[in-house]
Design an enzyme around this catalytic site. Structure first.
Site, PDB file in Angstrom:
ATOM      1  N   ARG A 132     -32.135  12.659 -25.994  1.00 49.11           N
ATOM      2  CA  ARG A 132     -31.552  12.596 -24.934  1.00 49.11           C
ATOM      3  C   ARG A 132     -31.466  14.030 -24.506  1.00 49.11           C
ATOM      4  NH1 ARG A 132     -25.949  10.075 -22.785  1.00 49.11           N
ATOM      5  NH2 ARG A 132     -27.306   8.124 -22.433  1.00 49.11           N
ATOM      6  N   HIS A 170     -34.054   7.039 -17.506  1.00 43.24           N
ATOM      7  CA  HIS A 170     -33.134   6.189 -18.382  1.00 43.24           C
ATOM      8  C   HIS A 170     -33.655   5.184 -18.746  1.00 43.24           C
ATOM      9  CE1 HIS A 170     -29.905   5.915 -21.044  1.00 43.24           C
ATOM     10  NE2 HIS A 170     -28.860   5.992 -20.158  1.00 43.24           N
ATOM     11  N   GLN A 195     -31.411   2.399 -20.559  1.00 42.76           N
ATOM     12  CA  GLN A 195     -30.763   1.711 -19.741  1.00 42.76           C
ATOM     13  C   GLN A 195     -31.331   0.503 -18.694  1.00 42.76           C
ATOM     14  OE1 GLN A 195     -27.183   2.380 -19.488  1.00 42.76           O
ATOM     15  NE2 GLN A 195     -27.260   0.635 -18.429  1.00 42.76           N
ATOM     16  N   ASP A 251     -23.784   4.425  -9.716  1.00 43.85           N
ATOM     17  CA  ASP A 251     -23.784   5.370 -10.979  1.00 43.85           C
ATOM     18  C   ASP A 251     -22.816   6.582 -10.452  1.00 43.85           C
ATOM     19  OD1 ASP A 251     -23.875   6.918 -13.501  1.00 43.85           O
ATOM     20  OD2 ASP A 251     -26.073   7.206 -12.840  1.00 43.85           O
ATOM     21  N   CYS A 271     -23.791   1.561 -15.016  1.00 45.16           N
ATOM     22  CA  CYS A 271     -24.388   2.009 -16.497  1.00 45.16           C
ATOM     23  C   CYS A 271     -23.252   2.685 -17.251  1.00 45.16           C
ATOM     24  CB  CYS A 271     -25.490   2.896 -16.128  1.00 45.16           C
ATOM     25  SG  CYS A 271     -25.251   4.602 -15.665  1.00 45.16           S
ATOM     26  N   ARG A 294     -27.178  -2.859 -24.007  1.00 41.48           N
ATOM     27  CA  ARG A 294     -28.150  -1.734 -24.582  1.00 41.48           C
ATOM     28  C   ARG A 294     -28.297  -1.865 -26.073  1.00 41.48           C
ATOM     29  NH1 ARG A 294     -27.339   3.412 -22.237  1.00 41.48           N
ATOM     30  NH2 ARG A 294     -28.870   3.864 -23.748  1.00 41.48           N
TER      31      ARG A 294
END
Ligand code: CP
Ligand code: NVA
Length: 318
Positions: free
Chosen positions: A119, A146, A149, A237, A277, A305
């Site tokens: 990340r 991502h 996700q 988001d 998310c 996830r």
């Protein structure tokens, strides 16, 4: 399809063995379907508490240059569930790009472990690390993508609607990493995505063209009501992603008309679901009434996830 009792037994090599997952564009529609099918199977296995350990003896390094709840916990628990082990490496420990180059980080980690999850901020650093490391590298979020996700989002939509083909999805807000991965995921699965964004905050032209090359570009508009109209899922988001904290005040003003509230959900299909998310800011990109209301599927999405990433780990490492 691998029966429950055969998990952990020697079997033929996975067709995705050894691959990276830096963006969803690395997969074709059949491979995405395969990952989602595997995730469904692993989810059922976990619910039935059947012990299995296909990744016994394998270790995942998790390099975090940004904070996390879902990504860290779901990857760590996922490796544990599959019989393997995960190492959490904090920004203070790795200091990628400062203490050593991403390429050296990748090459060295690959001598110790079986896969690397990263990340980070700069997607280019992730590409540099992946090019140097001869083990699978998984993007746990970069400023551009991502993908994990995205896989969980596709799984959640498929569970809800049975099939993704032709399902109308609205994304309202910033054309960011989450919007990018959703764009590629929808293109690969036949879902019809419309993104409503403020001027200057569209997804990048490169990602839009990539989505087009994979099946379909997202439709773009600056009108949230137009995106939400008839949608089966409305997704948003945060307005300021990690690393954009200095712009938060200005963004709050610019994005205010893009809040997902009860009125906007009223434009969507009567059975529409709400997705986010997480982490979320109630009162900014979404009202508490919507995110905590009956249409919200945020907890299924967060749980997925785990299942999507276990499928990915299993397929990349088997
Ligand atoms: N959605 C997501 O990636 O959450 P975290 O930042 O908590 O990992
Ligand atoms: N767009 C957000 C997603 C967090 C999971 C960010 O990058 O901070």
């Amino acid at each position: 399809m691998i029966p429950a009792e055969s998990y952990g037994q020697p079997s033929s090599q996975s067709p995705l063995s050894g691959r990276d997952c830096l963006t969803l564009a690395e997969f074709d529609p059949e491979e995405v379907r395969q990952i989602l099918d595997e995730a469904v199977k692993l989810k059922a296995l976990r619910r039935s508490r059947i012990p299995y350990g296909p990744l016994r003896g394998k270790t995942l390094a998790m390099v975090f240059q940004k904070p996390s709840n879902r990504t860290r916990v779901s990857f760590e628990v996922g490796m544990y569930n599959l019989g393997g082990h995960a190492l959490h490496l904090t920004p203070e420990e790795i200091q990628m790009g400062q203490r050593e180059t991403p390429s050296d980080t990748g090459r060295v980690l690959a001598r110790y472990i079986d896969a690397i999850m990263v990340r980070t901020f700069d997607h280019g650093e992730l590409e540099e690390l992946a090019a140097a490391a001869d083990v699978p590298v998984i993007n746990g979020l970069s400023d551009l993508h991502h993908p994990c996700q995205g896989l969980a989002d596709l799984l959640t939509l498929r569970e809800e609607f049975g099939s993704l083909e032709g399902v109308k999805v609205a994304y309202v807000g910033d054309g960011n990493n989450v919007a990018h991965s959703l764009s590629l995921g929808c293109a690969l699965t036949g879902a019809r995505l419309t993104i409503a964004h403020p001027e200057g905050h569209a997804p990048t032209g490169e990602v839009v063209e990539l989505a087009r090359s994979l099946g379909a570009a997202p439709a773009l508009t600056t009108y949230p009501g137009e995106a939400a109209s008839g949608a089966r899922a409305v997704y948003t988001d945060v307005w300021s992603s990690m690393g954009q904290e200095a712009e938060a005040t200005e963004r709050r003003e610019r994005f205010a008309p893009y809040q997902v509230d009860e009125a906007l959900m009223g434009h969507a299909a009567p059975d529409a679901i709400f997705l986010h998310c997480l982490p979320a800011h109630r009162g900014e990109e979404v009202t508490a009434g919507v995110i905590d209301g009956p249409q919200s599927r945020i907890l299924d999405q967060a749980e997925n996830r785990l299942h999507a990433q276990k499928a990915l780990l299993y397929l990349l490492l088997s």
